[in-house]
Motif scaffolding. Structure first.
Motif, PDB file in Angstrom:
ATOM      1  N   THR A   1       0.848  -1.189   0.000  1.00 24.09           N
ATOM      2  CA  THR A   1       0.000   0.000   0.000  1.00 24.09           C
ATOM      3  C   THR A   1       0.884   1.240   0.000  1.00 24.09           C
ATOM      4  OG1 THR A   1      -1.700  -1.136   1.268  1.00 24.09           O
ATOM      5  CG2 THR A   1      -1.802   1.256   1.254  1.00 24.09           C
TER       6      THR A   1
ATOM      7  N   ASP B   1       1.332   5.148   0.741  1.00 25.90           N
ATOM      8  CA  ASP B   1       0.754   6.215   1.561  1.00 25.90           C
ATOM      9  C   ASP B   1       1.628   7.448   1.405  1.00 25.90           C
ATOM     10  OD1 ASP B   1      -0.832   7.594   3.330  1.00 25.90           O
ATOM     11  OD2 ASP B   1       0.152   6.786   5.102  1.00 25.90           O
TER      12      ASP B   1
ATOM     13  N   THR C   1      -4.570   2.784   4.181  1.00 31.75           N
ATOM     14  CA  THR C   1      -5.445   3.491   3.258  1.00 31.75           C
ATOM     15  C   THR C   1      -4.593   4.067   2.138  1.00 31.75           C
ATOM     16  OG1 THR C   1      -6.906   4.083   5.067  1.00 31.75           O
ATOM     17  CG2 THR C   1      -7.135   5.350   3.050  1.00 31.75           C
TER      18      THR C   1
END
Length: 122
Positions: A15, A17, A84
């Protein structure tokens, strides 16, 4: 890592970020203060590290020799604050003349060293 764990589980290790180091946010604030106006800008470091890269930099600064284990498909294991995916467009900030102090991974290294110095002050 400081607690002696020899294995850290990391879900969604790839992920991305988009971090914002305090020193880069301060550089953007200085840029904006020199050019007052109404605008909305994203404040972000120039690089976009993965969760795995972030944890790796922290591990290197702590001289941690454990193992980072990638966890797939189990939402109850390996959570981290970078789960996220986010990439911020800083084009407008750069067009104003924003010059980052450094990239996020280097600044994480400095932050870890600062935190360690505070720990030894106690």
């Amino acid at each position: 890592m400081l607690g002696g764990n020899q294995r850290i589980e990391l879900a969604q290790a790839d992920t991305i970020d988009h971090l914002t180091a305090a020193s880069n946010a301060a550089a953007l604030i200085k840029t904006v203060a020199q050019r007052p106006g109404r605008r909305i800008l994203n404040a972000a470091d120039p690089d976009t590290p993965t969760a795995s890269e972030i944890v790796g930099v922290i591990a290197a600064q702590l001289a941690w020799v454990g193992q980072i284990t990638r966890i797939e498909g189990d939402p109850d294991r390996g959570s981290h604050p970078w789960m996220t995916p986010m990439i911020l467009d800083s084009t407008s900030a750069f067009e104003l003349g924003y010059q980052p102090v450094g990239n996020g991974l280097d600044l994480i290294s400095e932050e870890v060293q600062w935190l360690l110095s505070k720990k030894s002050d106690r």
